[in-house]
Design a protein around this motif. Structure first.
Motif, PDB file in Angstrom:
ATOM      1  N   GLY A   1       4.229   1.057 -10.426  1.00 40.66           N
ATOM      2  CA  GLY A   1       3.076   1.427 -11.243  1.00 40.66           C
ATOM      3  C   GLY A   1       1.741   0.983 -10.686  1.00 40.66           C
ATOM      4  N   ALA A   2       1.723  -0.149  -9.964  1.00 41.09           N
ATOM      5  CA  ALA A   2       0.437  -0.702  -9.523  1.00 41.09           C
ATOM      6  C   ALA A   2       0.020  -0.196  -8.139  1.00 41.09           C
ATOM      7  CB  ALA A   2       0.521  -2.230  -9.513  1.00 41.09           C
ATOM      8  N   LEU A   3       0.818   0.670  -7.555  1.00 40.63           N
ATOM      9  CA  LEU A   3       0.502   1.114  -6.191  1.00 40.63           C
ATOM     10  C   LEU A   3      -0.247   2.442  -6.206  1.00 40.63           C
ATOM     11  CD1 LEU A   3       3.989   0.384  -4.596  1.00 40.63           C
ATOM     12  CD2 LEU A   3       1.998  -1.110  -4.669  1.00 40.63           C
ATOM     13  N   ASP A   4      -1.036   2.687  -5.159  1.00 42.62           N
ATOM     14  CA  ASP A   4      -1.733   3.969  -5.096  1.00 42.62           C
ATOM     15  C   ASP A   4      -0.757   5.074  -4.670  1.00 42.62           C
ATOM     16  OD1 ASP A   4      -1.956   4.472  -2.095  1.00 42.62           O
ATOM     17  OD2 ASP A   4      -2.830   2.472  -2.290  1.00 42.62           O
ATOM     18  N   ALA A   5      -1.170   6.326  -4.870  1.00 43.18           N
ATOM     19  CA  ALA A   5      -0.250   7.464  -4.791  1.00 43.18           C
ATOM     20  C   ALA A   5       0.507   7.563  -3.472  1.00 43.18           C
ATOM     21  CB  ALA A   5      -1.020   8.760  -5.058  1.00 43.18           C
ATOM     22  N   LYS A   6      -0.208   7.413  -2.349  1.00 42.31           N
ATOM     23  CA  LYS A   6       0.434   7.530  -1.041  1.00 42.31           C
ATOM     24  C   LYS A   6       1.517   6.482  -0.824  1.00 42.31           C
ATOM     25  CE  LYS A   6      -0.673  10.620   2.094  1.00 42.31           C
ATOM     26  NZ  LYS A   6      -2.059  10.945   2.421  1.00 42.31           N
ATOM     27  N   LEU A   7       1.117   5.222  -1.133  1.00 41.86           N
ATOM     28  CA  LEU A   7       2.009   4.093  -0.953  1.00 41.86           C
ATOM     29  C   LEU A   7       3.220   4.226  -1.871  1.00 41.86           C
ATOM     30  CD1 LEU A   7       2.191   1.484   0.580  1.00 41.86           C
ATOM     31  CD2 LEU A   7       0.975   0.336  -1.251  1.00 41.86           C
ATOM     32  N   ARG A   8       2.946   4.759  -3.044  1.00 46.56           N
ATOM     33  CA  ARG A   8       3.976   4.923  -4.044  1.00 46.56           C
ATOM     34  C   ARG A   8       5.075   5.837  -3.525  1.00 46.56           C
ATOM     35  NH1 ARG A   8       2.089   5.455 -10.148  1.00 46.56           N
ATOM     36  NH2 ARG A   8       4.134   5.733 -11.057  1.00 46.56           N
ATOM     37  N   GLU A   9       4.637   6.930  -2.903  1.00 45.82           N
ATOM     38  CA  GLU A   9       5.594   7.886  -2.366  1.00 45.82           C
ATOM     39  C   GLU A   9       6.447   7.233  -1.277  1.00 45.82           C
ATOM     40  OE1 GLU A   9       4.425  12.107  -0.904  1.00 45.82           O
ATOM     41  OE2 GLU A   9       3.658  11.773  -2.934  1.00 45.82           O
ATOM     42  N   ARG A  10       5.782   6.429  -0.420  1.00 46.27           N
ATOM     43  CA  ARG A  10       6.525   5.782   0.649  1.00 46.27           C
ATOM     44  C   ARG A  10       7.506   4.757   0.097  1.00 46.27           C
ATOM     45  NH1 ARG A  10       2.778   3.032   4.537  1.00 46.27           N
ATOM     46  NH2 ARG A  10       3.878   1.130   3.959  1.00 46.27           N
ATOM     47  N   MET A  11       7.079   4.019  -0.928  1.00 45.61           N
ATOM     48  CA  MET A  11       7.952   3.014  -1.519  1.00 45.61           C
ATOM     49  C   MET A  11       9.155   3.675  -2.209  1.00 45.61           C
ATOM     50  SD  MET A  11       7.103  -0.034  -0.754  1.00 45.61           S
ATOM     51  CE  MET A  11       8.340  -0.794  -1.801  1.00 45.61           C
ATOM     52  N   GLN A  12       8.929   4.882  -2.752  1.00 39.89           N
ATOM     53  CA  GLN A  12      10.048   5.613  -3.368  1.00 39.89           C
ATOM     54  C   GLN A  12      11.142   5.864  -2.342  1.00 39.89           C
ATOM     55  OE1 GLN A  12       8.559   9.163  -5.201  1.00 39.89           O
ATOM     56  NE2 GLN A  12       7.444   8.053  -6.787  1.00 39.89           N
ATOM     57  N   VAL A  13      10.712   6.345  -1.175  1.00 39.84           N
ATOM     58  CA  VAL A  13      11.677   6.619  -0.113  1.00 39.84           C
ATOM     59  C   VAL A  13      12.395   5.329   0.289  1.00 39.84           C
ATOM     60  CG1 VAL A  13      11.942   7.438   2.258  1.00 39.84           C
ATOM     61  CG2 VAL A  13      10.322   8.566   0.724  1.00 39.84           C
ATOM     62  N   GLU A  14      11.610   4.241   0.425  1.00 40.31           N
ATOM     63  CA  GLU A  14      12.206   2.965   0.814  1.00 40.31           C
ATOM     64  C   GLU A  14      13.187   2.460  -0.234  1.00 40.31           C
ATOM     65  OE1 GLU A  14       9.800  -0.270   2.202  1.00 40.31           O
ATOM     66  OE2 GLU A  14       8.501   1.099   3.313  1.00 40.31           O
ATOM     67  N   LEU A  15      12.810   2.678  -1.498  1.00 42.14           N
ATOM     68  CA  LEU A  15      13.643   2.199  -2.604  1.00 42.14           C
ATOM     69  C   LEU A  15      15.005   2.885  -2.599  1.00 42.14           C
ATOM     70  CD1 LEU A  15      12.950   0.094  -4.696  1.00 42.14           C
ATOM     71  CD2 LEU A  15      12.322   1.914  -6.265  1.00 42.14           C
ATOM     72  N   ILE A  16      15.010   4.194  -2.368  1.00 44.29           N
ATOM     73  CA  ILE A  16      16.271   4.922  -2.314  1.00 44.29           C
ATOM     74  C   ILE A  16      17.135   4.404  -1.181  1.00 44.29           C
ATOM     75  CG2 ILE A  16      17.352   7.179  -1.986  1.00 44.29           C
ATOM     76  CD1 ILE A  16      14.864   8.450  -3.127  1.00 44.29           C
ATOM     77  N   ALA A  17      16.493   4.244   0.000  1.00 40.21           N
ATOM     78  CA  ALA A  17      17.235   3.773   1.174  1.00 40.21           C
ATOM     79  C   ALA A  17      17.805   2.382   0.931  1.00 40.21           C
ATOM     80  CB  ALA A  17      16.324   3.770   2.394  1.00 40.21           C
ATOM     81  N   LEU A  18      16.971   1.538   0.319  1.00 37.83           N
ATOM     82  CA  LEU A  18      17.366   0.153   0.054  1.00 37.83           C
ATOM     83  C   LEU A  18      18.561   0.107  -0.894  1.00 37.83           C
ATOM     84  CD1 LEU A  18      16.256  -2.667   0.771  1.00 37.83           C
ATOM     85  CD2 LEU A  18      15.042  -2.627  -1.394  1.00 37.83           C
ATOM     86  N   GLN A  19      18.487   0.896  -1.947  1.00 39.34           N
ATOM     87  CA  GLN A  19      19.575   0.887  -2.930  1.00 39.34           C
ATOM     88  C   GLN A  19      20.869   1.367  -2.300  1.00 39.34           C
ATOM     89  OE1 GLN A  19      21.166   3.490  -5.008  1.00 39.34           O
ATOM     90  NE2 GLN A  19      22.073   2.023  -6.453  1.00 39.34           N
ATOM     91  N   ARG A  20      20.755   2.387  -1.448  1.00 37.78           N
ATOM     92  CA  ARG A  20      21.943   2.902  -0.791  1.00 37.78           C
ATOM     93  C   ARG A  20      22.526   1.844   0.144  1.00 37.78           C
ATOM     94  NH1 ARG A  20      20.169   7.769   2.018  1.00 37.78           N
ATOM     95  NH2 ARG A  20      19.816   8.591  -0.059  1.00 37.78           N
TER      96      ARG A  20
END
Lengths: 361, 263
Positions: free
Chosen positions: A162-181
């Motif tokens: 929630g506290a991240l800006d849009a670009k960073l947010r998108e990148r963190m989403q990708v990282e989050l999926i990879a991390l969880q996997r």
């Protein structure tokens, strides 16, 4: 057996029922999301799983064991807080070591696990930095590392992006999926951002006013919403108030005030005379110059009243002749040409009869 | 220009209220006492190191200074032990009550200092504690407790409660949460509270004089005696310079320590 089970959970604050009779189950290894507007009860559920709050009614089970009465520090459940809640007086390594120290791991094991986890979130070189020296995205990763390092049965994430800006947010989403996997830890994720939920989750529970409206895989929530709320909350959708004129095994015949008859797919159990809504996604509407002849069963004439050019797509607002406005999305896939209609253009809007979803009131 | 405007007032304040008096003291310490008190007229012969020699020759002065440090340290530790739970309680009570509690903490200042000390004499007398080192410590703690509570409260009140939740979530019990999160984060408050207690206690003479009786001199009494009773201003000035130097030394050490451990 499900990893986490919530059975008929109700939580009241004074007169307010924050959570009403919620039953859910989360499977091991799943990325499960609680999605809903603020105040829908999703954070309350998260706090009850973590142990900071107890339900007034109902029970929670982890690995089949009831969680009632077990304090947060004794639950094999860790949380990534919205504000990250990193300890400001500890370094990155100190923060990540904290849960390991609490669990009484040996010094060697702590050093090894902290190193591994730092590598996992790509922060090896920040190990000695203090939280105030980190950027938002780095803090986010430290919080994730701290939550994951002691291999909890369940990781709870409270709007962590929630506290991240849009670009960073998108990148963190990708990282989050990879991390969880990669780590295989079960995630329970809370968010009000529906696109984030769709992008990340294996399954989503859409919540509204304390209740679960629908829990399903993202594709099903998007294409087969079961209520007006879900249809409206997930993505954008056109909702048209309709009366059911005819219902048989071939399909529904609906009538919308001022528009006329609309064909929709068969909906067992819906009798003629019922009132409801027809929901159609903007990308299912086809917009063509009014001079071209209609190809599909449902077609109406209108005027382009507005458009939003987004680059890859254009979203047109089309005012039908009887006053109703519809949103239509066209992809700009034709090379060298990005837009097809101007404001004021007369156009024909049409859609396949099986594109619309009838939602009972 | 603006930088000057900002730093000038505090600098001016320090010059007028600290540097100039300290210089007057320093000059006085090299002079001779006057026949009837005050200072002898300034002349070549009236300047010397007599007062310094006097202090250096007698171990009693060093002993009194050491004893004063001990009393100040003990007072600071007791104040900290009493003030910490209280400050924590205030900081964690509902917002509306907090202001009331703070008001109660500073309420004693509304009545005269001497009257409060005389009240303590009436309490300690029947308990057979009056005119004892214990009475001095009790009085010192009583007078300085608010100066410990207020900075601690100001610090603790700013702590983010989510940090404690995070610690609990990650497996820390109540005691561990205190020692691993609350205490280290409160160290700046502990340090400033300790300084606000330790330094005034060192120079305080009224409390030991009224509650401690005549037998037990502290450096504050000693200095006051030189000026008011013995009329040996140079000796008084020398002693007070020694005290100032000791206090500055302690503050320098704390500043160095806090810069290293707190960020």
């Amino acid at each position: 057996m499900a990893l986490l089970e919530l059975r008929h959970i109700t939580r009241r604050f004074g007169d307010l029922e924050a959570v009403k009779d919620v039953t859910l189950s989360v499977e091991a290894g799943e990325f499960f999301t609680l999605l809903g507007p603020s105040g829908c009860g999703k954070t309350t559920i998260l706090r009850m799983i973590a142990g900071f709050d107890e339900p007034d009614e109902g029970e929670l089970f982890l690995d089949g064991q009831p969680l009632a009465g077990i304090p947060p520090e004794k639950r094999p459940v860790h949380t990534v807080f919205q504000s990250y809640a990193l300890f400001p007086h500890l370094t990155v390594a100190g923060n990540i070591a904290f849960p390991l120290e609490m669990a009484g791991r040996t010094r060697d094991e702590i050093r090894r696990r902290v190193g591994e986890t730092l590598a996992l979130v790509h922060l090896e070189e920040k190990s000695a930095a203090f939280p105030h020296e980190l950027s938002g995205g780095q803090k986010q990763r430290v919080a994730l590392a701290r939550g994951l390092v002691n291999k909890p049965r369940l990781l709870l994430l409270d709007e962590p992006l929630g506290a991240l800006d849009a670009k960073l947010r998108e990148r963190m989403q990708v990282e989050l999926i990879a991390l969880q996997r990669e780590v295989g830890v079960t995630f329970v994720f809370v968010t009000h951002a529906q696109q984030e939920a769709l992008a990340l989750s294996h399954r989503i529970a859409v919540m509204n006013a304390g209740r679960v409206e629908q829990a399903d895989v993202p594709e099903a929530l998007y294409s087969l919403p079961k209520s007006r709320f879900v249809a409206d909350f997930i993505g954008t959708i056109n909702l048209i108030d309709v009366d059911v004129v005819e219902s048989n095994r071939h399909g529904l015949l609906l009538r919308a005030a001022g528009i006329g008859d609309i064909a929709a797919p068969a909906h067992p159990g819906i009798a003629a005379g019922r009132h409801g809504a027809l929901a159609i996604r903007p990308e299912h509407l086809r917009v063509s110059p009014h001079s071209e002849s209609a190809g599909l069963k449902n077609h109406f004439l209108g005027t382009v009243s507005e458009y939003l050019f987004r680059g890859d797509v254009t979203i047109y607002t089309i005012r039908l002749d009887n006053g109703l406005s519809l949103e239509a999305l066209t992809t700009n896939a034709a090379p060298g040409r990005a837009r097809f209609h101007e404001i004021g253009d007369r156009v024909r809007v049409e859609w396949r009869h099986d594109a619309g979803i009838y939602l009972a009131d | 220009m603006t930088r000057w405007l900002v730093t000038l007032p505090p600098a001016l304040f320090l010059v007028v209220f600290f540097l100039i008096p300290a210089l007057i003291m320093a000059v006085a310490s090299f002079r001779e006492p006057g026949e009837f008190g005050g200072l002898a007229p300034l002349s070549r012969e009236s300047l010397g190191l007599d007062a310094y020699r006097f202090i250096g020759d007698d171990i009693i002065y060093a002993w009194i200074l050491a004893k004063s440090f001990l009393v100040a340290a003990l007072t600071t530790v007791i104040c900290l032990l009493l003030a910490y739970p209280l400050a924590l309680l205030i900081a964690r009570s509902p917002k509306r009550q907090r202001d009331l509690f703070v008001l109660l903490v500073i309420l004693p200042f509304a009545s005269n200092f001497l009257i409060r000390i005389y009240a303590w004499m009436m309490i300690l007398g029947p308990l057979d504690l009056l005119y004892s080192p214990t009475a001095v410590i009790i009085g010192m703690v009583y007078v300085h407790l608010p100066f410990m509570i207020l900075p601690l409260y100001t610090n603790l009140e700013k702590h983010d409660p989510t940090l404690l939740e995070a610690a609990q979530d990650l497996g820390a019990g109540a005691w561990t949460r205190f020692w691993r999160v609350t205490w280290p984060l409160s160290l700046p408050g502990v340090l400033s509270g300790s300084a606000l207690v330790f330094i005034p206690v060192l120079g305080m003479f009224a409390v030991p004089e009224l509650l401690g009786g005549t037998g037990d001199l502290l450096i504050g009494n000693l200095i006051k005696e030189q000026f008011l009773d013995n009329r040996d201003w140079p000796l008084g000035a020398t002693l007070s310079l020694a005290l100032t130097a000791a206090v500055l030394g302690v503050s320098a050490l704390t500043a160095m320590y806090s810069r290293r451990t707190l960020r």
